[in-house]
Write a protein that holds these residues in place. Structure first.
Motif, PDB file in Angstrom:
ATOM      1  N   ARG A   1      -0.279  -5.541  -2.255  1.00 17.16           N
ATOM      2  CA  ARG A   1       0.350  -6.140  -0.799  1.00 17.16           C
ATOM      3  C   ARG A   1      -0.997  -6.564  -0.132  1.00 17.16           C
ATOM      4  O   ARG A   1      -1.889  -5.985   0.226  1.00 17.16           O
ATOM      5  N   PRO A   2      -0.592  -7.780   0.087  1.00 14.10           N
ATOM      6  CA  PRO A   2      -1.663  -8.319   1.062  1.00 14.10           C
ATOM      7  C   PRO A   2      -2.571  -8.066   2.465  1.00 14.10           C
ATOM      8  O   PRO A   2      -3.751  -8.019   2.750  1.00 14.10           O
ATOM      9  N   GLN A   3      -1.422  -7.354   2.792  1.00  8.37           N
ATOM     10  CA  GLN A   3      -1.647  -7.186   4.347  1.00  8.37           C
ATOM     11  C   GLN A   3      -2.705  -6.202   4.230  1.00  8.37           C
ATOM     12  O   GLN A   3      -3.207  -5.088   5.384  1.00  8.37           O
ATOM     13  N   ILE A   4      -2.732  -4.860   3.331  1.00  6.76           N
ATOM     14  CA  ILE A   4      -3.832  -4.036   3.474  1.00  6.76           C
ATOM     15  C   ILE A   4      -5.202  -4.175   2.103  1.00  6.76           C
ATOM     16  O   ILE A   4      -6.258  -3.591   1.737  1.00  6.76           O
ATOM     17  N   GLU A   5      -5.435  -5.446   1.891  1.00  5.50           N
ATOM     18  CA  GLU A   5      -6.119  -6.381   0.828  1.00  5.50           C
ATOM     19  C   GLU A   5      -7.054  -6.696   2.181  1.00  5.50           C
ATOM     20  O   GLU A   5      -7.375  -6.992   3.475  1.00  5.50           O
TER      21      GLU A   5
END
Length: 70
Positions: free
Chosen positions: A56-60
């Motif tokens: 999930r890119p939004q939490i990276e």
């Protein structure tokens, strides 16, 4: 007045049912305990969110993109 007849089979089944109840309560307790230990070991909620095996890119963390450098 109700007629209540207790057969010895009822006594045996009651003992088995109580044993099964204790076994199930123990199993639920073990699963709950393992869950609590796992969550406490992870520490912060962000680590817990990331540990779902899905990208999930939004939490990276923000990283610099190299796509525009070509």
């Amino acid at each position: 007045m109700a007629i209540k007849v207790e057969h010895e089979l009822h006594e045996r089944r009651k003992g088995r049912n109580i044993g099964l109840l204790l076994l199930l309560i123990g199993f639920v307790g073990i699963v709950f305990g393992l869950t609590v230990v796992k969550v406490l070991q992870l520490g912060e909620a962000g680590k817990f969110e990331r540990f779902d095996h899905v990208a999930r890119p939004q939490i990276e963390p923000a990283t610099q993109s190299t796509e525009g450098s070509e």
